[in-house]
Design an enzyme around this catalytic site. Structure first.
Site, PDB file in Angstrom:
ATOM      1  N   GLU A  71     -18.854 -86.975  24.426  1.00 27.00           N
ATOM      2  CA  GLU A  71     -18.697 -85.889  23.452  1.00 27.00           C
ATOM      3  C   GLU A  71     -18.373 -86.420  22.061  1.00 27.00           C
ATOM      4  O   GLU A  71     -18.795 -85.848  21.049  1.00 27.00           O
ATOM      5  CB  GLU A  71     -17.603 -84.912  23.903  1.00 27.00           C
ATOM      6  CG  GLU A  71     -17.947 -84.103  25.135  1.00 27.00           C
ATOM      7  CD  GLU A  71     -17.539 -84.782  26.439  1.00 27.00           C
ATOM      8  OE1 GLU A  71     -17.636 -84.144  27.502  1.00 27.00           O
ATOM      9  OE2 GLU A  71     -17.110 -85.964  26.378  1.00 27.00           O
ATOM     10  N   PHE A 133      -8.832 -74.170  35.734  1.00 19.05           N
ATOM     11  CA  PHE A 133      -9.482 -75.472  35.763  1.00 19.05           C
ATOM     12  C   PHE A 133     -10.238 -75.711  34.461  1.00 19.05           C
ATOM     13  O   PHE A 133     -11.010 -74.875  34.000  1.00 19.05           O
ATOM     14  CB  PHE A 133     -10.450 -75.553  36.950  1.00 19.05           C
ATOM     15  CG  PHE A 133     -11.227 -76.834  37.014  1.00 19.05           C
ATOM     16  CD1 PHE A 133     -10.597 -78.043  37.290  1.00 19.05           C
ATOM     17  CD2 PHE A 133     -12.596 -76.843  36.779  1.00 19.05           C
ATOM     18  CE1 PHE A 133     -11.313 -79.229  37.335  1.00 19.05           C
ATOM     19  CE2 PHE A 133     -13.328 -78.026  36.834  1.00 19.05           C
ATOM     20  CZ  PHE A 133     -12.677 -79.219  37.110  1.00 19.05           C
ATOM     21  N   GLN A 134      -9.986 -76.847  33.837  1.00 20.65           N
ATOM     22  CA  GLN A 134     -10.598 -77.264  32.585  1.00 20.65           C
ATOM     23  C   GLN A 134     -10.362 -76.256  31.458  1.00 20.65           C
ATOM     24  O   GLN A 134     -11.198 -76.075  30.584  1.00 20.65           O
ATOM     25  CB  GLN A 134     -12.100 -77.532  32.757  1.00 20.65           C
ATOM     26  CG  GLN A 134     -12.380 -78.795  33.579  1.00 20.65           C
ATOM     27  CD  GLN A 134     -13.797 -79.292  33.464  1.00 20.65           C
ATOM     28  OE1 GLN A 134     -14.727 -78.528  33.217  1.00 20.65           O
ATOM     29  NE2 GLN A 134     -13.989 -80.594  33.656  1.00 20.65           N
ATOM     30  N   LYS A 183     -16.823 -68.407  29.026  1.00 22.75           N
ATOM     31  CA  LYS A 183     -18.031 -68.440  29.860  1.00 22.75           C
ATOM     32  C   LYS A 183     -18.627 -67.056  30.071  1.00 22.75           C
ATOM     33  O   LYS A 183     -19.853 -66.886  30.049  1.00 22.75           O
ATOM     34  CB  LYS A 183     -17.702 -69.088  31.208  1.00 22.75           C
ATOM     35  CG  LYS A 183     -18.935 -69.402  32.047  1.00 22.75           C
ATOM     36  CD  LYS A 183     -18.601 -70.267  33.244  1.00 22.75           C
ATOM     37  CE  LYS A 183     -19.879 -70.649  33.991  1.00 22.75           C
ATOM     38  NZ  LYS A 183     -19.614 -71.555  35.131  1.00 22.75           N
ATOM     39  N   MET A 491      -9.513-106.479  10.356  1.00 24.80           N
ATOM     40  CA  MET A 491      -8.612-105.940   9.347  1.00 24.80           C
ATOM     41  C   MET A 491      -7.159-106.016   9.803  1.00 24.80           C
ATOM     42  O   MET A 491      -6.256-106.286   8.993  1.00 24.80           O
ATOM     43  CB  MET A 491      -8.983-104.495   8.996  1.00 24.80           C
ATOM     44  CG  MET A 491      -8.249-103.966   7.774  1.00 24.80           C
ATOM     45  SD  MET A 491      -8.594-104.916   6.259  1.00 24.80           S
ATOM     46  CE  MET A 491     -10.133-104.169   5.727  1.00 24.80           C
TER      47      MET A 491
END
Length: 580
Positions: A71, A133-134, A183, A491
């Protein structure tokens, strides 16, 4: 009918098809609305909460979606697309971990004022707040790093919300807008009614400046003895580069451009002094410390530009031109504030701008440029990273779109690749996000399929996003991936050497992969160079290859970026080399 007319007719026919009023699902409304907003490509990764949306994509040939391998790769690609094109970038992810994996990319875009519309799925509305869930409160999580966010609770609101999101993202001070779609909302049906108007209460960014303020600036220029222009990303984002060029050449005022402003003014021009700040040029920093009129055009006085605020531009009357009034006076006290779109402000200024008779000052600035140019100690036995960047510039004549990751290679690219066009340098400035460089190049290449896109990365940052090589291989996206491999977190090592007195801690990248073999494992050509002869040959082979190529340049491990201003010092207290 010519080809262009046929294409326009085809687009109008498609638009009529997409706008057809009919009962469809929220997912279909989303896809149609995105197309009506002019979206050419969406980057995403599916999951449970967005499966209705991905189901709607099935067989929808008008809608282009690129499946990334993470993602974060999706949002960085959308970011690169937006920066390179000037259009709004779009990405999609599922709920929970899919959404939270976007957070770094949202913050990256927010810090650099990049227009994105970020679409996330969520659990069904009746499950919100139950720790399903999620489930994650992504609107709450991202509230400090989005320009605006929506949680869509009714499918009928979806067309309006999408249209508003694109308007907010792309106007005023640009930035990311998040749309969280439960959803059930994506599955519910309603009559699709496209929205073409926007009326957002309280949101009306100032575009045109107060003429009294622009007149004050012009009078200040007439009386100034040592004027200097500091131009930032706002010049690029507003499309005001031509107006800036006219203003500079009309007035004859020297100009320095910030990291995000590179390309907003041609680097080959005599009046350009380079980049200012921590790793800025000697001439830019000296000019900032000696100017008596500092004209900030679309920069936000970032701490890496100003360094120690007490003592920054100590002799200057400060003018600040910015689309966001919150930036004016935030870090540096401002004498002449001008709120407005940079392009619009410069158009007004150019009507009455006159040549500034400050010949002695211009001569002094030019002398600083000649006395202390950017330089490094070259070698015939090992590759120097600065030489590699110079070679990239020489062989592409500065015409490529260059994206970078974050670290030493980023600064070397900013110093030694000379940018002459806006939107040709794509980098994470404010947040400094490792893992940004390569995915953003994919987005930039999708925005400009006919241009050469070079992604310059360190060996550290490349390992945060290497999985996106699969996208390049599958879709034949011809990004040329450059890896400046110094076998260390460069760096961090430089800071530990200079500031922490050589106490090196956890910076060795031993165990990194064989990058050419890693590229070949994904089906991408991989090359390596360890000296100048090999470097020239490998890079020429990359340029002659029609598809994606990874070129690893093995460079000196202990090379440092100079000039350097240490934290706590003013910008004229520069370290100019290892001998200091």
């Amino acid at each position: 009918m010519n080809a262009q007319s046929a294409m326009m007719g085809s687009k109008e026919q498609l638009r009529e098809k997409w706008m057809k009023p009919e009962v469809i699902t929220g997912s279909e409304i989303l896809l149609r609305s995105l197309l009506l907003e002019g979206v050419e490509c969406v980057f995403g990764y599916p999951g449970g909460a967005v499966l209705y949306i991905y189901d709607a994509m099935h067989g929808f040939d008008d809608f282009k979606h690129v499946l990334t391998r993470h993602e974060q790769g999706a949002i960085h690609a959308a970011d690169g697309y937006a920066r390179a094109s000037g259009n709004v970038g779009v990405c999609i992810a599922t709920s929970g971990p899919g959404a939270t994996n976007l957070v770094t990319g949202i913050a990256t875009a927010y810090m650099d004022s990049v227009p994105l519309v970020v679409i996330t799925g969520n659990v069904a509305t009746n499950f919100i707040g139950t720790d399903a869930f999620q489930e994650a409160d992504i609107t709450g999580i991202t509230m400090p790093i989005t320009k605006h966010s929506y949680l869509v609770r009714d499918v009928e609101d979806l067309p309006r919300i999408i249209h508003e999101a694109f308007h907010i993202a792309s106007t005023g001070r640009k930035g990311p807008v998040l749309i969280d779609i439960p959803k059930d909302v994506s599955a519910n049906k309603t009559m699709f009614k496209p929205v073409t108007e926007v009326n957002i209460r309280g949101y009306n960014p100032t575009v045109n400046p107060n003429r009294l303020q622009t007149d004050k600036l012009l009078k200040a220029i007439e009386s100034a003895q040592r004027p200097l222009i500091l131009a930032g990303g706002g010049v690029v984002y507003s499309g005001g580069h031509e107006e800036l060029y006219q203003f500079v050449t009309t007035t004859g005022i020297p100009i320095t451009t910030t990291l995000l402003g590179l390309g907003g003014f041609p680097s080959g021009h005599d009046l350009w002094t380079g980049m200012p700040g921590m790793h800025g040029t000697f001439a830019s920093n000296k000019a900032l410390q000696n100017t008596d009129l500092l004209i900030n055009i679309g920069a936000r006085f970032d701490d890496r530009v100003t360094m120690k605020l007490q003592g920054f531009a100590p002799h200057a009357k400060v003018v600040h031109i910015d689309i966001d009034p919150a930036e004016i006076g935030k870090n540096v006290p401002t004498d002449i504030p001008i709120v407005g779109d940079v392009k619009s402000v410069l158009e007004i200024l150019n009507k009455d701008a006159k040549y500034a008779h400050v010949d002695a000052w211009r001569a002094q600035v030019m002398q600083w440029k000649e006395e202390q140019p950017l330089q490094y100690e070259d070698s015939e036995t090992e590759l120097k990273p600065q030489w590699v960047i110079e070679m990239l510039h020489r062989t592409t004549q500065g015409q490529a779109i260059v994206t970078t990751d974050v670290g030493q290679h980023q600064m070397w690219a900013a110093q030694f690749y000379k940018f002459n066009q806006p939107r040709s340098f794509v980098t994470s400035g404010g947040l400094g996000t490792m893992g940004f460089g390569f995915p953003s190049a994919i987005g930039a290449q999708m925005a400009h399929p006919d241009r050469l896109v070079i992604s310059i990365n360190g060996d550290g940052g490349m390992q945060m996003c290497a999985q996106e090589l699969a996208i390049c291989a599958i879709n034949n996206i011809p990004v040329k991936v450059v890896i400046i491999n110094n076998q260390v977190l460069g760096m961090v090592r430089q800071w530990q050497e200079i500031i922490y007195k050589g106490r090196y801690s956890h910076i060795d990248l031993e165990g990194s992969p064989d990058f050419p073999k890693l590229a070949e494992a994904y089906g991408v050509k991989g090359l390596r160079a360890t000296n100048k002869e090999e470097a020239e040959a490998a890079w020429q082979e990359a340029l002659n290859t029609s598809g994606p190529v990874v070129v690893e340049f093995v460079v000196r491990k202990g090379e440092n970026v100079y000039p350097m201003v240490q934290a706590g010092d003013t910008i004229d207290q520069m370290l100019l080399g290892d001998s200091e």
